[in-house]
Design a protein around this motif. Structure first.
Motif, PDB file in Angstrom:
ATOM      1  N   PHE A 140       0.804  -1.217   0.000  1.00  0.00           N
ATOM      2  CA  PHE A 140       0.000   0.000   0.000  1.00  0.00           C
ATOM      3  C   PHE A 140       0.843   1.276   0.000  1.00  0.00           C
ATOM      4  O   PHE A 140       0.346   2.344  -0.382  1.00  0.00           O
ATOM      5  N   ILE A 143       0.965   3.331  -3.227  1.00  0.00           N
ATOM      6  CA  ILE A 143      -0.365   3.871  -3.521  1.00  0.00           C
ATOM      7  C   ILE A 143      -0.616   5.117  -2.680  1.00  0.00           C
ATOM      8  O   ILE A 143      -1.076   6.150  -3.178  1.00  0.00           O
ATOM      9  N   LEU A 179      -5.220  -5.751   5.564  1.00  0.00           N
ATOM     10  CA  LEU A 179      -4.417  -5.421   4.380  1.00  0.00           C
ATOM     11  C   LEU A 179      -3.131  -6.233   4.306  1.00  0.00           C
ATOM     12  O   LEU A 179      -2.135  -5.783   3.738  1.00  0.00           O
ATOM     13  N   HIS A 186      -9.229  -9.198  -4.295  1.00  0.00           N
ATOM     14  CA  HIS A 186      -8.166  -8.599  -5.109  1.00  0.00           C
ATOM     15  C   HIS A 186      -8.823  -7.712  -6.159  1.00  0.00           C
ATOM     16  O   HIS A 186      -9.596  -8.194  -6.991  1.00  0.00           O
ATOM     17  N   GLU A 222      -3.371  -2.092  -7.551  1.00  0.00           N
ATOM     18  CA  GLU A 222      -4.013  -3.336  -7.131  1.00  0.00           C
ATOM     19  C   GLU A 222      -4.195  -3.299  -5.621  1.00  0.00           C
ATOM     20  O   GLU A 222      -3.289  -2.887  -4.886  1.00  0.00           O
ATOM     21  N   LEU A 223      -5.357  -3.716  -5.177  1.00  0.00           N
ATOM     22  CA  LEU A 223      -5.692  -3.721  -3.754  1.00  0.00           C
ATOM     23  C   LEU A 223      -6.006  -5.141  -3.306  1.00  0.00           C
ATOM     24  O   LEU A 223      -6.721  -5.864  -3.999  1.00  0.00           O
ATOM     25  N   TRP A 224      -5.487  -5.530  -2.147  1.00  0.00           N
ATOM     26  CA  TRP A 224      -5.771  -6.838  -1.564  1.00  0.00           C
ATOM     27  C   TRP A 224      -6.364  -6.610  -0.172  1.00  0.00           C
ATOM     28  O   TRP A 224      -5.678  -6.103   0.722  1.00  0.00           O
ATOM     29  N   THR A 225      -7.616  -6.974   0.014  1.00  0.00           N
ATOM     30  CA  THR A 225      -8.279  -6.728   1.293  1.00  0.00           C
ATOM     31  C   THR A 225      -8.875  -8.027   1.825  1.00  0.00           C
ATOM     32  O   THR A 225      -9.674  -8.675   1.145  1.00  0.00           O
TER      33      THR A 225
END
Length: 263
Positions: free
Chosen positions: A12, A15, A131, A191, A207-210
């Motif tokens: 993160f 970003i 996260l 994702h 790209e986000l991974w939660t």
């Protein structure tokens, strides 16, 4: 701050560096006052209390809490976000109540000068908790660190202190996937491919991974680190309250207490 053994740099950070203060343009950041209203009521927080906001971002909850006479320390992994927050504190004249520290929630106990014995710990809008999936997580300890993150929250609390954190709902996420998203049923990680823009309007693919949760998982995880869950509510950003969880709630809000006495 030196890197802890076995931990990668967080996905993160770049970003956040790109977003800077533009993060506060997103609609989910606009409900700060009502969110803090609910936090104060749920945790019984008020003037004279000392809180820790982990994953504080640009500091919107910290500033609102401080404006109510509550002493708050904000921690975020992004030095860019911390600088934005410090500037906001200076502008608001709240430096006597609010301070910010660069630190990694995955190693909260190693953040220099942070201390313990807080009356409350908050972690909202996936600022830290949830996260830990992402690049490198298949081959490193990054894959499932939410337990250690919550253990850090518990350790920072005084006996009787309250934890309030939000987490994405697994139920909601799997119902509302679109072509930019995928959901890993084994890990509970969503994702997403998206685009973020800075203050000048320059765009950057991201790209986000939660990691998503059910209420039961949040209660079990709280108990695992020695906390007593008192409630899990179904919430939407900007609308926190004592609403029972449902599959239509995008997030869940866990409220848990560190036991008094020997713990």
């Amino acid at each position: 701050m030196p890197e802890a053994e076995g931990l990668d740099n967080h996905w993160f950070e770049p970003i956040a560096d790109h977003l800077g203060s533009a993060y506060l343009r997103y609609s989910f950041t606009k409900g700060t006052v009502s969110e803090v209203d609910a936090l104060v009521e749920m945790g019984g927080f008020g003037p004279g209390h000392r809180l820790l906001d982990v994953g504080c971002g640009p500091g919107r909850h910290v500033l609102e809490l401080a404006s109510r006479g509550i002493q708050v320390v904000g921690v975020d992994i992004s030095s860019t976000f911390v600088e934005v927050a410090r500037q906001a504190v200076d502008t608001a004249g709240l430096g006597h109540l609010a301070e910010f520290v660069v630190g990694d929630a995955r190693r909260l106990g190693d953040v220099e000068g942070l201390g313990t014995n807080f009356d409350g710990v908050v972690s909202l809008c996936q600022g830290a908790f949830g996260l830990t999936g992402g690049p490198g997580s298949e081959s490193s300890p990054n894959r499932e660190l939410d337990e250690s993150i919550m253990a850090g929250f518990a350790a920072a609390l005084r006996p009787g202190g309250m934890l309030v954190l939000s987490a994405f709902s697994s139920y909601f996420q799997v119902q509302h996937l679109d072509e930019t998203e995928a959901f890993d049923a084994e890990t509970g990680v969503s994702h997403e491919h998206t685009v973020v823009m800075d203050e000048a309007g320059a765009s950057q693919e991201a790209e986000l991974w939660t990691t998503c949760y059910t209420p039961r998982e949040l209660r079990l995880l709280a108990r695992l680190v020695g906390l007593t869950p008192t409630a899990v509510w179904g919430v939407t950003p900007g609308r926190y309250g004592a609403t029972p969880p449902s599959i239509e709630c995008p997030e869940f809000l866990l409220v848990a207490q560190r036991p008094t006495g020997n713990c």
